[in-house]
Structure formats: structure tokens, C-alpha cells
Design a protein around this motif. Structure first.
Motif, PDB file in Angstrom:
ATOM      1  N   HIS A 193       0.875  -1.175   0.000  1.00 29.97           N
ATOM      2  CA  HIS A 193       0.000   0.000   0.000  1.00 29.97           C
ATOM      3  C   HIS A 193       0.910   1.222   0.000  1.00 29.97           C
ATOM      4  O   HIS A 193       1.606   1.496   0.983  1.00 29.97           O
ATOM      5  N   PHE A 194       0.910   1.954  -1.122  1.00 32.60           N
ATOM      6  CA  PHE A 194       1.897   3.023  -1.301  1.00 32.60           C
ATOM      7  C   PHE A 194       1.902   4.028  -0.144  1.00 32.60           C
ATOM      8  O   PHE A 194       2.949   4.372   0.390  1.00 32.60           O
ATOM      9  N   ARG A 195       0.722   4.517   0.213  1.00 34.95           N
ATOM     10  CA  ARG A 195       0.693   5.583   1.220  1.00 34.95           C
ATOM     11  C   ARG A 195       1.080   5.055   2.604  1.00 34.95           C
ATOM     12  O   ARG A 195       1.860   5.676   3.314  1.00 34.95           O
ATOM     13  N   ARG A 196       0.555   3.894   2.932  1.00 32.88           N
ATOM     14  CA  ARG A 196       0.872   3.365   4.270  1.00 32.88           C
ATOM     15  C   ARG A 196       2.367   3.030   4.396  1.00 32.88           C
ATOM     16  O   ARG A 196       2.985   3.271   5.434  1.00 32.88           O
ATOM     17  N   ALA A 197       2.956   2.501   3.337  1.00 31.61           N
ATOM     18  CA  ALA A 197       4.394   2.168   3.381  1.00 31.61           C
ATOM     19  C   ALA A 197       5.225   3.438   3.599  1.00 31.61           C
ATOM     20  O   ALA A 197       6.168   3.453   4.399  1.00 31.61           O
ATOM     21  N   LEU A 198       4.862   4.508   2.915  1.00 29.51           N
ATOM     22  CA  LEU A 198       5.612   5.757   3.069  1.00 29.51           C
ATOM     23  C   LEU A 198       5.432   6.323   4.480  1.00 29.51           C
ATOM     24  O   LEU A 198       6.388   6.851   5.068  1.00 29.51           O
ATOM     25  N   GLU A 199       4.233   6.201   5.010  1.00 29.58           N
ATOM     26  CA  GLU A 199       4.004   6.682   6.387  1.00 29.58           C
ATOM     27  C   GLU A 199       4.885   5.924   7.377  1.00 29.58           C
ATOM     28  O   GLU A 199       5.489   6.519   8.269  1.00 29.58           O
ATOM     29  N   ARG A 200       4.943   4.614   7.205  1.00 33.46           N
ATOM     30  CA  ARG A 200       5.755   3.811   8.128  1.00 33.46           C
ATOM     31  C   ARG A 200       7.234   4.200   8.019  1.00 33.46           C
ATOM     32  O   ARG A 200       7.941   4.326   9.013  1.00 33.46           O
ATOM     33  N   TYR A 201       7.678   4.394   6.778  1.00 36.39           N
ATOM     34  CA  TYR A 201       9.068   4.799   6.529  1.00 36.39           C
ATOM     35  C   TYR A 201       9.374   6.120   7.233  1.00 36.39           C
ATOM     36  O   TYR A 201      10.380   6.260   7.942  1.00 36.39           O
ATOM     37  N   LEU A 202       8.490   7.071   7.038  1.00 38.04           N
ATOM     38  CA  LEU A 202       8.701   8.399   7.614  1.00 38.04           C
ATOM     39  C   LEU A 202       8.702   8.338   9.139  1.00 38.04           C
ATOM     40  O   LEU A 202       9.517   8.997   9.800  1.00 38.04           O
ATOM     41  N   ASP A 203       7.829   7.546   9.698  1.00 39.52           N
ATOM     42  CA  ASP A 203       7.796   7.385  11.158  1.00 39.52           C
ATOM     43  C   ASP A 203       9.132   6.850  11.667  1.00 39.52           C
ATOM     44  O   ASP A 203       9.681   7.351  12.650  1.00 39.52           O
ATOM     45  N   SER A 204       9.639   5.839  10.991  1.00 43.28           N
ATOM     46  CA  SER A 204      10.930   5.265  11.402  1.00 43.28           C
ATOM     47  C   SER A 204      12.036   6.315  11.283  1.00 43.28           C
ATOM     48  O   SER A 204      12.885   6.452  12.171  1.00 43.28           O
ATOM     49  N   LEU A 205      12.006   7.053  10.177  1.00 46.91           N
ATOM     50  CA  LEU A 205      13.039   8.076   9.974  1.00 46.91           C
ATOM     51  C   LEU A 205      12.993   9.134  11.059  1.00 46.91           C
ATOM     52  O   LEU A 205      14.032   9.653  11.483  1.00 46.91           O
ATOM     53  N   LYS A 206      11.784   9.446  11.510  1.00 41.98           N
ATOM     54  CA  LYS A 206      11.655  10.477  12.550  1.00 41.98           C
ATOM     55  C   LYS A 206      12.380  10.047  13.820  1.00 41.98           C
ATOM     56  O   LYS A 206      13.014  10.862  14.485  1.00 41.98           O
ATOM     57  N   THR A 207      12.298   8.761  14.132  1.00 38.98           N
ATOM     58  CA  THR A 207      12.999   8.266  15.326  1.00 38.98           C
ATOM     59  C   THR A 207      14.509   8.404  15.131  1.00 38.98           C
ATOM     60  O   THR A 207      15.231   8.828  16.033  1.00 38.98           O
ATOM     61  N   ILE A 208      14.977   8.052  13.934  1.00 32.92           N
ATOM     62  CA  ILE A 208      16.427   8.154  13.668  1.00 32.92           C
ATOM     63  C   ILE A 208      16.859   9.623  13.713  1.00 32.92           C
ATOM     64  O   ILE A 208      17.853   9.975  14.351  1.00 32.92           O
ATOM     65  N   TYR A 209      16.074  10.450  13.059  1.00 36.02           N
ATOM     66  CA  TYR A 209      16.388  11.886  13.024  1.00 36.02           C
ATOM     67  C   TYR A 209      16.428  12.465  14.437  1.00 36.02           C
ATOM     68  O   TYR A 209      17.275  13.301  14.754  1.00 36.02           O
ATOM     69  N   GLY A 210      15.532  11.979  15.288  1.00 37.04           N
ATOM     70  CA  GLY A 210      15.481  12.439  16.677  1.00 37.04           C
ATOM     71  C   GLY A 210      16.769  12.141  17.434  1.00 37.04           C
ATOM     72  O   GLY A 210      17.085  12.806  18.416  1.00 37.04           O
ATOM     73  N   ALA A 211      17.492  11.125  16.979  1.00 35.41           N
ATOM     74  CA  ALA A 211      18.733  10.746  17.672  1.00 35.41           C
ATOM     75  C   ALA A 211      19.969  11.337  16.984  1.00 35.41           C
ATOM     76  O   ALA A 211      21.106  11.072  17.395  1.00 35.41           O
ATOM     77  N   LEU A 212      19.759  12.113  15.950  1.00 36.45           N
ATOM     78  CA  LEU A 212      20.895  12.659  15.183  1.00 36.45           C
ATOM     79  C   LEU A 212      21.690  13.640  16.051  1.00 36.45           C
ATOM     80  O   LEU A 212      21.112  14.571  16.615  1.00 36.45           O
ATOM     81  N   PRO A 213      23.013  13.440  16.169  1.00 31.79           N
ATOM     82  CA  PRO A 213      23.808  14.398  16.956  1.00 31.79           C
ATOM     83  C   PRO A 213      23.622  15.825  16.428  1.00 31.79           C
ATOM     84  O   PRO A 213      23.415  16.033  15.220  1.00 31.79           O
TER      85      PRO A 213
END
Ligand code: RM4
Ligand code: MN
Ligand code: MN
Length: 432
Positions: A193-213
Motif C-alpha cells: 500500500h503506497f501511502r501506508r508504506a511511506l508513512e511507516r518509513y517516515l515514522d521510522s526516519l523520525k525516530t532516527i532523526y530524533g537521535a541525530l547528533p
């Protein structure tokens, strides 16, 4: 354990000596020609000397296709040996002190040793790269159906944790950026599902971005196909721009030249991302069909020039965020990686210097006057100027080689490497 480089400064100087006079003659001639065009050759030499592009650790071993990998004798077997070879690349062309690392391929249990090892060779770590496109031995959950965008939250967590490990290792190594490329996507219509897959990706990225020095930047790298053949989650620059904007000020799009559909106007994508303040980095390589990862400038040198034309135009007009982080991302399947990396770095400097030859006032006037023929001529005039003597002069002034490939070949470096690095059994297929 670790051997010092045999391509020493003295060796390079001695190899240069018989060619210095001819180079000076060629350079003086070119400088006079350029002076007639109002261009200062010395200023271009300085720009060439300041140009930097990072070398990918994974580009120092022989690459392969999904059919086979043909190893060469003496290729590096671990990250330390990759740095030995990276030192040679840097000594010959003097533009590549930065190294991009890929985890877990370059994992080490002693970051301090690795950092010191690099420093002793005049190298430093540039960008970290995560790998959630393969399963590693012993890994609990599989990435077969995706990583950061996987339907299972536990797989996403595992992929996030791997990215956090990259940040941690990178901090210990002195890196300042993190690049995320995922293999996530679908092979068949309806699979995802194109939209749901992108949402999940973005959510994961937000966690990584949150830990960015605090002083780091994060780059996200789009790719329109492969390994997924029907759809990918971060498929194009528009989606990348959207995600980078959603993430925040320190998230940027990274353009890999091989990650676009055939005939796509990549220089225009570059201009758009510059204009929108989201061009963070480049993976340079060249291609004819897909993500071929051939040597930069080998197939479409005019495109490379046009890309640098956009970058230099932005640089000269004071647009923020330029230059972005330049990196090579190539797979050397049939050449010696050291030779390819040296050649590619020189081709980038060539395109960069040629882009500085564009008469921008004249070009703007032709654009305003709707004179397409002369506008193109203005670009071609720069592109067809042979700046080789400028590039060689820049290398010599930085203690590099006039003819890097000839110097490298005469050093016997690869032959010596094959003696001290007996081959290890490795898989015969794979991208690197
Ligand atoms: C991908 C992409 C990434 C690189 C891997 C090895 O196609 O270009 O940048 O990390 O290959
Ligand atoms: Mn890439
Ligand atoms: Mn690629």
C-alpha cells in the motif's frame, strides 16, 4: 600488521620530475588562452585544489553484479586495508581525504584505533551509511519484505536500531553525516500500500532523526527501482524532498546519479533541490541503463558538466547549502578500484573547473534574449575547453601526481598488496 603505503610523496615527486617542464608549457599556454576570455587560470587552480569528494569504503574492493563478482588479487579484506588503499587514492589525486563508511560491512570493535589509523594517513570519516537491504548472519528478523517501512513493527525497530548504531559508531569516528538508503519496495502491483508504506518509513526516519547528533546532517537517498522492481518506498526526488522537509532542517535529499529513470534530466532535479534548500549530498557515478555504478564521467560527461554548472551557478550566486557533500558511489567490477576512484575524482574536478569557465553574464543575456543557439554555445565553449593542465597543476601543487594512473602502475602497489593480503573466500555474487 598494517603496511604503510608504497606510493610515497617522494615516489610521486620523482615520477613527476620528467614531466614538469611540459606541464608548465601546457599550463602557460592555457592560462594565456583563458586570459583572453577574461578567466584567471590561477584562480581555477585554487578551486581545483580545494575540491573534495569522499571515497566509499565499499568502492575499494571489487564490485560485482547479481551474476558474479570477479575478485582481483590484493583487494582489501577489511576496513583497515580499505583505508590503506584510500590513502593511495588520496595521495595520487589529492582530492579524497574523506571516507564514507558502510555498516555493518565496516564494523570494528575498536573505533578509536580505526580513527587513529585514518588520521595517520591524512584521512577522516565523512558520512556513515546504514545497510538494511541485506540480512546479516544471526540477525533475528529478515528484511526480505522491507526494513524501515516493514509492516511488522519489530522489523522496523530492528532497522531503526541499526541506524542508531551507525550514529553511535560515527560519533566515535568523528563522522558528521548519516545517509539512509533502503531497499524497501514491491515487486508486484498490489504488494504494497503506497501511502501506508511511506508513512511507516517516515515514522521510522523520525525516530532516527530524533537521535541525530546536534552537528550532524541526515541524507535520504531515493532510488526508483532495484532491488524492488515494481515500486520503491523512497522512489524519487519529490518524495525525498517531502520527507526531508517533514523531518526537519538537518534532513536533506541525496542525489545518486544512477537512481533515476533513463533520460531523466538530473541537472534539473539538482537545480530544484538547490532552490528548495534541500540538496544535501551526491553519490557520483555514471550509468547507461540503470544503477550501473560506472566511473563518474565515463558515459555522460556532458551531463556531469551540466550538473556542476547548476552547482557552480548556485555557488557563485551565494545560494545557501552549496556545495553539498560530494561522495563517490561506484561499483568497480572490471577495473582496479584504486584506478577508478582516482580517475573519477579527477573527472569531478574537471567538470567543476569547466563549470567555472561558463561566461554567466553572457549566458544570462542569451537566456533573456531567447537565443537558444548562443546559450548552448556558451555552455559548450566551457565544456569543450581542455582544462587538463589546470587539473594536473593543482595536483602537483598539492604533491599529487601529474599522471596518477601511470605512477600507480609503476609503483607495483597492487602486486605488493596481493602478496601481503592472501585472498579470502568470499561470495561470488553481490553488489560489493
Ligand atoms: C545502493 C545505494 C546506496 C549504497 C548501496 C551499496 O544502490 O546507491 O548508496 O549504499 O547501493
Ligand atoms: Mn548511492
Ligand atoms: Mn546505487
Amino acid at each position: 600488521m598494517h603496511n604503510r603505503v608504497s606510493v610515497t610523496d617522494t615516489f610521486i615527486q620523482e615520477a613527476n620530475a620528467p614531466h614538469i617542464a611540459a606541464l608548465e608549457e601546457d599550463y602557460d599556454h592555457l592560462a594565456r588562452q583563458l586570459a583572453r576570455r577574461g578567466v584567471d587560470a590561477e584562480a581555477l587552480v585554487e578551486r581545483a585544489m580545494a575540491f573534495r569528494v569522499a571515497v566509499p569504503s565499499w568502492g575499494l574492493g571489487s564490485g560485482g553484479t547479481r551474476f558474479a563478482r570477479f575478485a582481483i588479487p590484493g583487494e582489501p579484506r577489511n576496513v583497515f586495508e580499505k583505508l590503506e588503499d584510500a590513502e593511495v587514492v588520496c595521495k595520487l589525486a589529492r582530492s579524497t581525504p574523506g571516507i564514507s563508511l558502510h555498516l555493518p560491512w565496516d564494523r570494528t570493535d575498536n573505533s578509536a584505533e580505526l580513527r587513529a589509523f585514518a588520521k595517520a594517513r591524512g584521512l577522516f570519516f565523512d558520512s556513515m551509511n546504514s545497510n538494511t537491504f541485506q540480512d546479516q548472519p544471526g540477525q533475528p528478523l529478515s528484511y526480505k519484505f522491507g526494513s524501515l517501512s516493514h509492516t511488522d513493527p519489530d522489523v522496523r525497530r530492528q532497522a531503526i536500531d541499526h541506524n542508531l548504531e551507525c550514529l553511535e559508531t560515527g560519533q566515535a569516528l568523528g563522522a558528521r553525516a548519516h545517509t539512509v538508503w533502503i531497499g524497501d519496495g514491491g515487486n508486484f502491483p498490489g504488494q504494497q500500500h503506497f501511502r501506508r508504506a511511506l508513512e511507516r518509513y517516515l515514522d521510522s526516519l523520525k525516530t532516527i532523526y530524533g537521535a541525530l547528533p546536534g552537528d550532524w546532517r541526515m541524507f535520504i537517498e531515493h532510488k526508483f527501482y532495484e532491488p524492488a522492481f515494481y515500486s520503491t518506498v523512497l522512489n524519487d526526488w519529490g518524495t525525498s524532498y517531502y520527507c526531508a522537509r517533514e523531518l526537519g532542517d538537518r534532513a536533506f535529499s541525496l542525489v545518486d546519479l544512477g537512481h533515476h529513470g533513463p533520460n531523466v534530466n538530473v541537472e534539473m532535479i539538482v537545480a530544484r533541490l538547490i532552490q528548495f534548500g534541500k540538496l544535501g549530498g551526491f553519490h557520483f557515478n555514471d550509468s547507461h541503463y540503470g544503477d550501473d555504478d560506472l566511473d563518474a564521467g565515463s558515459v555522460k560527461p556532458f551531463q556531469l558538466f551540466l550538473i556542476f554548472n547548476e552547482l557552480v551557478d548556485a555557488e557563485l550566486s551565494g545560494v545557501g547549502g552549496v556545495p553539498p557533500a560530494y561522495m563517490l558511489d561506484q561499483s568497480h567490477n572490471v577495473t582496479d578500484p584504486i584506478e577508478s576512484l582516482v580517475t573519477s575524482s579527477i573527472e569531478l574536478v574537471r567538470a567543476y573547473v569547466q563549470a567555472h569557465l561558463v561566461d554567466r553574464e553572457a549566458l544570462a543575456a542569451y537566456q533573456d534574449a531567447n537565443d537558444p543557439l548562443m546559450a548552448l554555445q556558451t555552455l559548450k565553449h566551457a565544456f569543450t575547453t581542455d582544462v587538463t593542465p589546470i587539473l594536473a597543476t593543482a595536483r602537483v601543487r598539492a604533491s599529487g601526481a601529474i599522471d596518477p594512473i601511470a605512477v600507480y602502475r609503476s609503483s607495483g602497489y597492487r602486486r605488493h598488496a596481493s602478496e601481503r593480503r592472501p585472498a579470502e573466500a568470499r561470495s561470488s555474487a553481490g553488489i560489493v
